[in-house]
Design a protein around this motif. Structure first.
Motif, PDB file in Angstrom:
ATOM      1  N   ALA A 103       0.604 -11.507 -33.893  1.00  0.00           N
ATOM      2  CA  ALA A 103      -0.296 -11.941 -34.645  1.00  0.00           C
ATOM      3  C   ALA A 103      -0.666 -13.971 -34.573  1.00  0.00           C
ATOM      4  CB  ALA A 103      -0.186 -12.028 -36.251  1.00  0.00           C
TER       5      ALA A 103
ATOM      6  N   SER B 192      -5.243  -8.334 -37.016  1.00  0.00           N
ATOM      7  CA  SER B 192      -5.671  -7.004 -37.058  1.00  0.00           C
ATOM      8  C   SER B 192      -6.208  -7.144 -35.203  1.00  0.00           C
ATOM      9  CB  SER B 192      -6.645  -6.668 -38.462  1.00  0.00           C
ATOM     10  OG  SER B 192      -7.915  -7.623 -37.789  1.00  0.00           O
ATOM     11  N   LEU B 193      -5.619  -7.391 -34.612  1.00  0.00           N
ATOM     12  CA  LEU B 193      -6.868  -7.299 -33.178  1.00  0.00           C
ATOM     13  C   LEU B 193      -5.514  -6.000 -32.508  1.00  0.00           C
ATOM     14  CD1 LEU B 193      -7.407  -8.394 -31.259  1.00  0.00           C
ATOM     15  CD2 LEU B 193      -5.159  -9.208 -30.236  1.00  0.00           C
TER      16      LEU B 193
ATOM     17  N   ARG C 166      -3.630 -15.091 -32.418  1.00  0.00           N
ATOM     18  CA  ARG C 166      -4.417 -15.601 -33.266  1.00  0.00           C
ATOM     19  C   ARG C 166      -4.914 -14.172 -34.013  1.00  0.00           C
ATOM     20  NH1 ARG C 166      -7.528 -20.693 -30.299  1.00  0.00           N
ATOM     21  NH2 ARG C 166      -5.336 -22.094 -29.353  1.00  0.00           N
ATOM     22  N   SER C 167      -4.658 -13.560 -34.159  1.00  0.00           N
ATOM     23  CA  SER C 167      -5.499 -12.352 -35.134  1.00  0.00           C
ATOM     24  C   SER C 167      -4.081 -11.218 -35.818  1.00  0.00           C
ATOM     25  CB  SER C 167      -6.754 -11.182 -34.054  1.00  0.00           C
ATOM     26  OG  SER C 167      -6.425 -10.118 -35.026  1.00  0.00           O
TER      27      SER C 167
END
Length: 321
Positions: A35, A42-43, A39-40
């Motif tokens: 993550a 929930s990607l 940078r996420s």
């Protein structure tokens, strides 16, 4: 070739014996690292844009079927959806069954479900009505043609959205829970003596499909469930040896016939391992998306480190896609 050896059926891998929370600790740490890298957190929910949360959580079985084209539908077991918003007459249900090309016996299961909970084999209209009456109101039940083949597999698929290249990243062979008769012991006694099969008794929500008092003759193999989940004593084996170019080509053509499907697992029944490796002789029961587990890691022959490597690799590919 479809039967695992007796010793493997009784053994449980270290991963199977570990508490789920303990398995989740390293996976959560890897997820947090990925993550940060991407940078996420929930990607992965974007891996399959046509499916709720990409199939990570909360999606229904019918979502995958509804995004299939003719190629994918042709190799998927016939099905229909029944709503429990009101009681249905026998005639109404029969019309739906006939319209979907279904015949008895058939499988009933929740559209929103997991791990085989609520899956039942039904042989009559009375059994179907009884099942529906016990089901929560305003939910969807999936009726699907029962597939009697002994072989069951989970085919893990991934496709790079950039290059369009699809591949099979894992193949898990599922074996149903079973015991072998000795001519003296009842099925209940045989189950109690088997570390794997005894999970049936511990799984309180599983409905038995056998007569525990029956005494199988010596050498008789008795199948104990209609699902192959380890929750009820099923066995998973790593079937990577059967990943071939023909099978990859067939699965890729199915996935390409689904709307924006890039990552997931096709759960299939098949006639023989030889036919499966040749890319034919199988029928899709279900499709799972981003939340698919790398269940081949639960093979008793797979060590803990090797098992975690399989699961870590699955998460890396998921974030990349």
């Amino acid at each position: 070739a479809l039967r695992a050896d007796a010793q493997a059926h009784q053994r449980c891998s270290v991963l199977e014996r570990m508490p789920k929370w303990l398995i989740c600790v390293p996976l959560t740490l890897q997820w947090l690292w990925l993550a940060l890298r991407y940078r996420s957190a929930s990607l992965p929910s974007a891996a399959n844009p046509a499916i709720t949360s990409g199939g990570l959580v909360g999606e229904g079985k019918l979502e995958y079927f509804n995004c299939m084209g003719p190629t994918a539908c042709a190799v998927t077991a016939a099905y229909c959806a029944v709503s429990t918003h009101r009681p249905l007459l026998d005639a109404e249900l029969q019309k739906m069954i006939d319209g979907a090309g279904l015949s008895w016996p058939m499988i009933a299961k929740p559209d929103l479900g997991l791990c085989g909970y609520g899956v039942r084999l039904l042989a009559t209209m009375l059994e179907l009505q009884t099942y529906l009456k016990a089901f929560p109101v305003n939910e969807i039940v999936v009726l699907q043609q029962y597939l009697a083949e002994e072989g069951e597999a989970g085919i893990f698929y991934a496709r790079d959205p950039g290059s369009g290249q699809g591949r099979i990243i894992g193949l898990a062979l599922r074996y149903f829970p079973r015991v072998t008769g000795d001519g003296e012991s009842s099925i209940d006694t045989l189950i109690a003596a088997d570390p794997r099969a005894s999970r049936l008794v511990k799984s309180s929500k599983h409905k038995p499909c056998y007569d525990g008092a029956q005494v199988p003759v010596s050498g008789e193999v008795v199948r104990l469930a209609i699902i192959g989940s380890t929750r009820v004593g099923g066995l998973y084996r790593d079937g990577r040896a059967f990943i071939t170019a023909p099978l990859t080509q067939t699965v890729d053509s199915i996935a390409l016939d689904m709307t924006a499907f890039h990552f997931g697992r096709f759960d299939v029944r098949f006639t023989s391992l030889q036919e499966l490796a040749a890319g034919r002789g199988f029928t899709i029961m279900e499709v799972n998306g981003a939340g698919s587990e790398a269940i081949q890691a639960w093979d008793p022959e797979t060590g803990v480190l090797a098992g975690f490597r399989m699961i870590f690799e699955k998460q890396r590919i998921l974030f990349f896609i």
